[in-house]
Design a protein around this motif. Structure first.
Motif, short mmCIF file in Angstrom:
data_model
loop_
_atom_site.label_atom_id
_atom_site.label_comp_id
_atom_site.label_asym_id
_atom_site.label_seq_id
_atom_site.Cartn_x
_atom_site.Cartn_y
_atom_site.Cartn_z
N SER A 1 46.27 -30.13 1.05
CA SER A 1 46.22 -28.68 1.26
C SER A 1 46.94 -27.88 0.19
CB SER A 1 46.83 -28.33 2.62
OG SER A 1 48.20 -28.74 2.67
N ALA A 2 47.58 -28.57 -0.77
CA ALA A 2 48.40 -27.86 -1.77
C ALA A 2 47.54 -27.03 -2.70
CB ALA A 2 49.21 -28.86 -2.58
N SER A 3 48.02 -25.83 -3.03
CA SER A 3 47.37 -25.00 -4.04
C SER A 3 47.60 -25.63 -5.41
CB SER A 3 47.97 -23.60 -4.03
OG SER A 3 49.34 -23.66 -4.44
N ASN A 4 46.86 -25.12 -6.42
CA ASN A 4 47.07 -25.64 -7.76
C ASN A 4 48.50 -25.40 -8.24
OD1 ASN A 4 46.86 -24.95 -10.99
ND2 ASN A 4 45.60 -26.70 -10.41
N GLY A 5 49.05 -24.22 -7.91
CA GLY A 5 50.42 -23.93 -8.29
C GLY A 5 51.40 -24.89 -7.64
N ARG A 6 51.17 -25.19 -6.36
CA ARG A 6 52.04 -26.13 -5.66
C ARG A 6 51.87 -27.54 -6.22
NH1 ARG A 6 56.70 -27.57 -4.10
NH2 ARG A 6 56.76 -29.03 -2.33
N ALA A 7 50.65 -27.90 -6.61
CA ALA A 7 50.41 -29.22 -7.22
C ALA A 7 51.25 -29.39 -8.48
CB ALA A 7 48.93 -29.40 -7.53
N HIS A 8 51.34 -28.33 -9.29
CA HIS A 8 52.19 -28.39 -10.48
C HIS A 8 53.64 -28.70 -10.10
CE1 HIS A 8 48.87 -26.42 -12.68
NE2 HIS A 8 49.48 -26.83 -13.76
N GLU A 9 54.13 -28.01 -9.08
CA GLU A 9 55.52 -28.19 -8.66
C GLU A 9 55.76 -29.60 -8.15
OE1 GLU A 9 56.11 -25.21 -5.72
OE2 GLU A 9 55.99 -23.53 -7.13
N VAL A 10 54.86 -30.11 -7.31
CA VAL A 10 55.03 -31.44 -6.71
C VAL A 10 55.03 -32.52 -7.79
CG1 VAL A 10 53.96 -33.17 -5.22
CG2 VAL A 10 54.09 -30.78 -4.47
N LEU A 11 54.07 -32.44 -8.71
CA LEU A 11 53.98 -33.47 -9.75
C LEU A 11 55.16 -33.40 -10.71
CD1 LEU A 11 50.14 -33.44 -10.41
CD2 LEU A 11 51.48 -35.18 -9.22
N ASP A 12 55.62 -32.20 -11.03
CA ASP A 12 56.82 -32.09 -11.88
C ASP A 12 58.02 -32.74 -11.21
OD1 ASP A 12 55.45 -30.83 -13.88
OD2 ASP A 12 56.27 -28.83 -13.49
N GLU A 13 58.10 -32.64 -9.87
CA GLU A 13 59.20 -33.24 -9.13
C GLU A 13 59.05 -34.76 -9.02
OE1 GLU A 13 58.99 -31.23 -5.41
OE2 GLU A 13 59.70 -29.31 -6.21
#
Length: 232
Positions: free
Chosen positions: A177-189
């Motif tokens: 359900s993650a947005s593209n912006g949230r996907a960036h944050e999760v993968l960076d983490e």
């Protein structure tokens, strides 16, 4: 989507398994030993990445060639008549929006540097601050900012295109359900800094060669180990 827990060890296993399937990623071969040597190269990459938004690579190439053939330098692009500029880059799609985004970006860079068309100042900034500076420009999203920061400056931020997002969600690295912006944050983490660039390349390759949006070919050891999508 995979239900297994992701941690650094498992991310490294994924990287190694993708390398076994596709071969190691050679960053120097793709971007040169020091892509920051030319102060204007970062700006060119930003402009080209704006052109690439939501369009095939071939059309990006054609639009980029037309743009840099028509105008002598970044100052000429910034000062160009808007209608003329959008016709020059029309093959890239969304010409009106992309022309405006390119000119806004060039104006922001010139004003920040006091007249120079260089993004060298981003090199000294923390990754989050550099990304915030770029995304403050209307039309520059997290993917565009991450491409410039990772490819040009080697900063640890993942550029999440459609392939990276699709594969990451199917593997359970990113919530469905993650947005593209949230996907960036999760993968960076989730991803160790030194693996961000090679995993970006490898996930794109896997998305193109096996894990396509429709009719994915899951007959490979990586999908068998990590994926539980509808095609597996």
């Amino acid at each position: 989507m995979s239900t297994q827990t992701w941690n650094e060890t498992r991310v490294r296993e994924l990287h190694d398994d993708l390398v076994f399937l596709y071969d190691p990623v050679d960053r120097v071969a793709e971007h040169g030993a020091d892509p920051t040597a030319d102060p204007g190269e970062g700006v060119r990459q930003l402009v080209t990445t704006i052109l690439s938004q939501n369009v095939a690579d071939e059309n990006t190439r054609r639009a980029s060639e037309a743009l840099f053939d028509r105008y002598d330098d970044f100052a000429a692009i910034e000062a160009a008549d808007h209608d003329e500029l959008k016709e020059t880059i029309r093959v890239a799609g969304l010409p009106d929006q992309k022309a405006a985004r390119i000119q806004r970006a060039l104006t922001a860079i010139r004003e920040e540097t006091g007249g120079a068309y260089s993004l060298a100042f981003l090199d000294a900034m923390a990754t989050n601050d550099a990304k915030a500076w770029l995304t403050d420009i209307k039309g520059v999203g997290p993917k565009t900012a991450s491409v410039v920061l990772n490819f040009h400056f080697g900063k640890p931020t993942m550029a999440v295109d459609t392939h990276v997002e699709r594969v990451s969600k199917r593997f359970g690295l990113v919530p469905e359900s993650a947005s593209n912006g949230r996907a960036h944050e999760v993968l960076d983490e989730q991803i160790p800094d030194e693996l961000i660039y090679p995993l970006h390349v490898l996930l794109i390759r896997h998305g193109r060669e096996h894990c396509s949006a429709r009719g994915a070919n899951c007959d490979n050891p990586v999908c068998e180990k990590y994926c539980n999508c509808e095609y597996c």
